[in-house]
Design an enzyme around this catalytic site. Sequence first.
Site, PDB file in Angstrom:
ATOM      1  N   TYR A 118      -0.060   1.269  -1.732  1.00 36.80           N
ATOM      2  CA  TYR A 118      -0.981   1.599  -0.643  1.00 36.80           C
ATOM      3  C   TYR A 118      -1.392   3.070  -0.670  1.00 36.80           C
ATOM      4  O   TYR A 118      -2.352   3.463  -0.012  1.00 36.80           O
ATOM      5  CB  TYR A 118      -0.360   1.273   0.722  1.00 36.80           C
ATOM      6  CG  TYR A 118      -0.172  -0.211   0.965  1.00 36.80           C
ATOM      7  CD1 TYR A 118      -0.785  -1.161   0.164  1.00 36.80           C
ATOM      8  CD2 TYR A 118       0.634  -0.660   2.002  1.00 36.80           C
ATOM      9  CE1 TYR A 118      -0.600  -2.517   0.388  1.00 36.80           C
ATOM     10  CE2 TYR A 118       0.824  -2.017   2.236  1.00 36.80           C
ATOM     11  CZ  TYR A 118       0.206  -2.933   1.413  1.00 36.80           C
ATOM     12  OH  TYR A 118       0.400  -4.278   1.631  1.00 36.80           O
TER      13      TYR A 118
ATOM     14  N   LYS B 135       9.591  -6.676  -8.773  1.00 33.95           N
ATOM     15  CA  LYS B 135       9.071  -7.526  -9.840  1.00 33.95           C
ATOM     16  C   LYS B 135       9.334  -6.821 -11.173  1.00 33.95           C
ATOM     17  O   LYS B 135       8.400  -6.451 -11.895  1.00 33.95           O
ATOM     18  CB  LYS B 135       7.569  -7.764  -9.625  1.00 33.95           C
ATOM     19  CG  LYS B 135       7.247  -8.666  -8.455  1.00 33.95           C
ATOM     20  CD  LYS B 135       7.480 -10.136  -8.753  1.00 33.95           C
ATOM     21  CE  LYS B 135       6.431 -10.663  -9.700  1.00 33.95           C
ATOM     22  NZ  LYS B 135       6.713 -12.078 -10.065  1.00 33.95           N
TER      23      LYS B 135
ATOM     24  N   ASP C 194       8.853 -12.637  -5.580  1.00 27.77           N
ATOM     25  CA  ASP C 194       8.273 -13.972  -5.339  1.00 27.77           C
ATOM     26  C   ASP C 194       9.383 -14.983  -5.061  1.00 27.77           C
ATOM     27  O   ASP C 194       9.246 -15.847  -4.178  1.00 27.77           O
ATOM     28  CB  ASP C 194       7.381 -14.416  -6.503  1.00 27.77           C
ATOM     29  CG  ASP C 194       8.050 -14.254  -7.862  1.00 27.77           C
ATOM     30  OD1 ASP C 194       9.042 -13.501  -7.969  1.00 27.77           O
ATOM     31  OD2 ASP C 194       7.580 -14.880  -8.834  1.00 27.77           O
TER      32      ASP C 194
ATOM     33  N   ASP D 116       5.643  -5.511   3.223  1.00 38.48           N
ATOM     34  CA  ASP D 116       4.599  -5.893   4.160  1.00 38.48           C
ATOM     35  C   ASP D 116       4.578  -7.416   4.301  1.00 38.48           C
ATOM     36  O   ASP D 116       4.573  -7.974   5.404  1.00 38.48           O
ATOM     37  CB  ASP D 116       3.255  -5.381   3.603  1.00 38.48           C
ATOM     38  CG  ASP D 116       2.149  -5.399   4.628  1.00 38.48           C
ATOM     39  OD1 ASP D 116       2.391  -5.834   5.761  1.00 38.48           O
ATOM     40  OD2 ASP D 116       1.026  -4.994   4.287  1.00 38.48           O
TER      41      ASP D 116
ATOM     42  N   ASP E 253       6.608  -9.939   7.393  1.00 40.20           N
ATOM     43  CA  ASP E 253       5.842 -10.865   8.232  1.00 40.20           C
ATOM     44  C   ASP E 253       6.349 -12.293   8.062  1.00 40.20           C
ATOM     45  O   ASP E 253       6.406 -13.068   9.022  1.00 40.20           O
ATOM     46  CB  ASP E 253       4.350 -10.812   7.880  1.00 40.20           C
ATOM     47  CG  ASP E 253       3.615  -9.783   8.726  1.00 40.20           C
ATOM     48  OD1 ASP E 253       4.295  -8.937   9.341  1.00 40.20           O
ATOM     49  OD2 ASP E 253       2.379  -9.823   8.779  1.00 40.20           O
TER      50      ASP E 253
END
Length: 372
Positions: A145, A196, A229, A253, A257
């Site tokens: 980001y 990852k 993942d 992020d 959620d």
Amino acid sequence: MDMVGRFKLLVLPGDGIGPEVMGEVWRIIDWLEKRRGLQLEISEGRVGGAAIDADGVPLTDGTMAQALSVDAVLLGAVGGPKWDRLPFAQKPERGLLRLRKEMALFANLRPAIVFEALVDASPLKSDIIRGLDLMIVRELTGGVYFGEPRGIETLADGSRRGINTQVYTTEEIRRIARVAFELAAKRQRRVCSAEKSNVMESGVLWREEVQWVHDQEFPDIELTHMYADNCAMQLVRNPGQFDVIVTDNLFGDILSDEAAMLTGSLGMLPSASLGAPAADGRRRALYEPVHGSAPDIAGKGIANPLAVILSLAMCLRYSFDRGAEALLIETAVRQVLDGGMRTADLMQPGRARVSTRVMGESILRALDKAGG
Ligand code: NAD
């Protein structure tokens, strides 16, 4: 802390339901002062739309300076339709972003706890989420980001290319890993690091540095590594396997959620954002509910105050060294829910629907019983 050893707290109720739910926090603070000898030096300020209306900006320099001088900031919520048409740089949310940036809050803590009484609010089967109590620690100021280069460029053939850069340094990874290990030491002593590393060099570095912090500084905490993942999948398959999950800005992020949805109730979710430790070991800290200003129900006295009350509990535990009082509040919340009290957002058949105020009063009564 002030001269006589009292912790300093800045309260920023904000907009919409912010001031309504914060009203119940004031009463709990009052109870803690009278009944548990908690001594605080409290100041109150404006943020968001409330500050725009009164001061012309979403956060004044004075309030910002105050936030930097206290031990913790407790915030309600910002925003609402009244200020929607303002240009982006003047919107209420800018006040919150400024706080996060200037306080250098690099660690975002989001607990996902399923209270037994609300087990049916989750979209998952009750046997999967029963007893769930996990914490996601998300890196908040680095990664894709913020990485450079970034932007959209036009190529020679007229097509366009969008670029963002995932970038992390040793120190950025080590400091967030330390937050996760320190938290785990006060919980079930297990950290799962999600990245990852199978496809990203920054992920390889992430894994190596988290492992380094573990081996050098926290060898007694259990550490596992998981691809992000797979972590997303495991969160819905078997979330009970996790205690603390530490991950980067982007994956955090998404995973936070997802974890929030496991609980199924937005009005119940607290959060904390922490900065670097100062010389005395204390960290800058901002505590706030995950929910927004809920303009659709603002002013009706029906908002659920439990997310901000649980944010106060986090503040007591992580900024004021008052873990016993934090536990008292969490136990009171559990008991009140077990007793059948529900604000409108949690309403289930056969339960008692109560207002913000009555929910706050019920928590006070439960506190009286448990810790008076
Ligand atoms: P929201 O969280 O305010 O509301 C989403 C839904 O959940 C609404 O139906 C609302 O009534 C309900 N809800 C939320 N909190 C509740 C509570 N404590 N008790 C009962 N019901 C509750 O999200 P939104 O509608 O997307 O955003 C509304 C405003 O809040 C916008 O201006 C947005 O920018 C702002 N916002 C602020 C923050 C923050 O201050 N950290 C976070 C998210 C959204």
